[in-house]
Write an enzyme that holds these catalytic residues in place. Structure first.
Site, PDB file in Angstrom:
ATOM      1  CG  ASP A  63      -2.103  -0.931   1.103  1.00  0.00           C
ATOM      2  OD1 ASP A  63      -2.920  -0.719   0.192  1.00  0.00           O
ATOM      3  OD2 ASP A  63      -2.195  -1.875   1.907  1.00  0.00           O
ATOM      4  CD  GLU A  68      -3.754  12.083   3.284  1.00  0.00           C
ATOM      5  OE1 GLU A  68      -3.920  13.272   3.021  1.00  0.00           O
ATOM      6  OE2 GLU A  68      -4.670  11.243   3.219  1.00  0.00           O
ATOM      7  CG  ASP A  69      -2.501   6.573   5.181  1.00  0.00           C
ATOM      8  OD1 ASP A  69      -3.251   7.420   5.707  1.00  0.00           O
ATOM      9  OD2 ASP A  69      -2.865   5.823   4.260  1.00  0.00           O
ATOM     10  NE  ARG A  88      -0.489   1.812   4.143  1.00  0.00           N
ATOM     11  CZ  ARG A  88      -0.993   2.971   3.740  1.00  0.00           C
ATOM     12  NH1 ARG A  88      -2.257   3.223   3.938  1.00  0.00           N
ATOM     13  NH2 ARG A  88      -0.234   3.875   3.146  1.00  0.00           N
ATOM     14  NE  ARG A 136      -5.810   0.548   8.825  1.00  0.00           N
ATOM     15  CZ  ARG A 136      -5.597   0.761   7.532  1.00  0.00           C
ATOM     16  NH1 ARG A 136      -4.803   1.737   7.154  1.00  0.00           N
ATOM     17  NH2 ARG A 136      -6.174  -0.009   6.633  1.00  0.00           N
ATOM     18  CG  HIS A 166      -7.575   6.790   6.977  1.00  0.00           C
ATOM     19  ND1 HIS A 166      -7.012   6.263   5.840  1.00  0.00           N
ATOM     20  CD2 HIS A 166      -6.830   6.321   8.011  1.00  0.00           C
ATOM     21  CE1 HIS A 166      -5.974   5.509   6.174  1.00  0.00           C
ATOM     22  NE2 HIS A 166      -5.844   5.522   7.484  1.00  0.00           N
ATOM     23  CB  CYS A 253      -4.849   7.979   0.143  1.00  0.00           C
ATOM     24  SG  CYS A 253      -6.513   7.905   0.767  1.00  0.00           S
TER      25      CYS A 253
HETATM   26  N1  GLY Z   1      -5.460   0.178   1.295  1.00  0.00           N
HETATM   27  C1  GLY Z   1      -5.064   1.317   1.996  1.00  0.00           C
HETATM   28  C2  GLY Z   1      -5.238   1.177   3.451  1.00  0.00           C
HETATM   29  O1  GLY Z   1      -6.104   0.429   3.883  1.00  0.00           O
HETATM   30  O2  GLY Z   1      -4.538   1.773   4.209  1.00  0.00           O
END
Ligand code: GLY
Length: 258
Positions: A63, A68-69, A88, A136, A166, A253
């Site tokens: 991913d 952005e995450d 991730r 998350r 998110h 994202c």
């Molecule tokens: N597929 C992106 C996420 O779930 O973070």
């Protein structure tokens, strides 16, 4: 008025076919089509007057194009996050390398375990940041984030998430006090002072538009949202994100804008 000068994106990787998905938008991403859509996304950003740093694909994770995450980039500091999704979490290492080209060492901050936080849960509204408490992003992550922001004169408040992945899956700020709100965010008291456009349920995905220097990039295929954004007075560009949508990913994202 806010001005973004830089954007960081990361090319999609072949492993995106194994990316995390809720299945809300079914299907396996077509990698070659995703590359073309990513090309168009980069072109749209360039039209908004930013320089675009294009990081190479990273096949170690599925991913990482959702760049952005693993970081939150502000005018005054960079915050390397601690993504809550196990598959991730390692993305934060290479994003920090990229961010170091733009921020001095003493302006790079970190969210550390047991705190978790993902940039998709962070919405910047001027000097205030809303942060989603989600699957998350946890309470300790928000505590650390708030303390870091306070050092730089920013404020922060928590928004509880019940349904979406998110915060910015469902609510996005377009500057000038304008906000797109959908689903669980429509009646949140936190957003009552903004000029809210309520996203029709059938166009919920398009709550995730991005403002870049007075142009708003809107996902292709959402006519009501496109018209509403135009009616707010913004120039618009549409970009097809169908292959990223299959992984619950949207326009925000796919880039870090700062
Ligand atoms: N597929 C992106 C996420 O779930 O973070």
């Amino acid at each position: 008025m806010r001005k973004f000068n830089h954007v960081i994106v990361k090319r999609p990787c072949k492993a995106m076919t194994e990316g995390i998905t809720s299945g809300l938008y079914p299907g396996i991403p077509d990698f070659n089509l995703a590359l073309k859509q990513h090309d168009a996304y980069i072109e749209a950003l360039k039209q908004c007057g930013v320089d675009v740093t294009i990081l190479p694909a990273d096949e170690n994770y599925p991913d990482p194009c959702f760049v952005e995450d693993p970081a939150v980039l502000t005018e005054k500091c960079a915050i390397i996050t601690n993504p809550g999704a196990a598959s991730r979490n390692g993305e934060k290492v290479s994003i920090e390398e990229a961010v170091r080209k733009f921020y001095p060492e003493d302006r790079i901050e970190h969210i550390i375990s047991p705190g978790t936080l993902e940039g998709g849960d962070v919405m910047m509204c001027g000097n205030h940041f809303f942060v989603g408490r989600s699957a998350r992003t946890n309470a300790e992550g928000i505590r650390q984030f708030t303390a870091i922001l306070a050092k730089y004169g920013y404020t922060c408040s928590e928004v509880r998430l019940e349904e979406v992945l998110h915060l910015k899956t469902g609510v996005n700020y377009l500057e000038n006090n304008n906000m797109l709100v959908s689903g669980e965010f429509i009646n949140k008291p936190e957003f009552e002072t903004y000029n809210k456009y309520v996203i029709p349920e059938e166009e919920a995905y398009a709550a995730n538009c991005i403002w870049v220097n007075d142009t708003v990039i809107v996902p292709e295929g959402y006519p009501a949202v496109l018209e509403a954004v135009k009616a707010m007075g913004y120039k618009t560009i549409t970009v097809d994100t169908s292959e990223f949508r299959k992984l619950d990913g949207g326009l925000s994202c796919l880039s870090l804008r700062f």
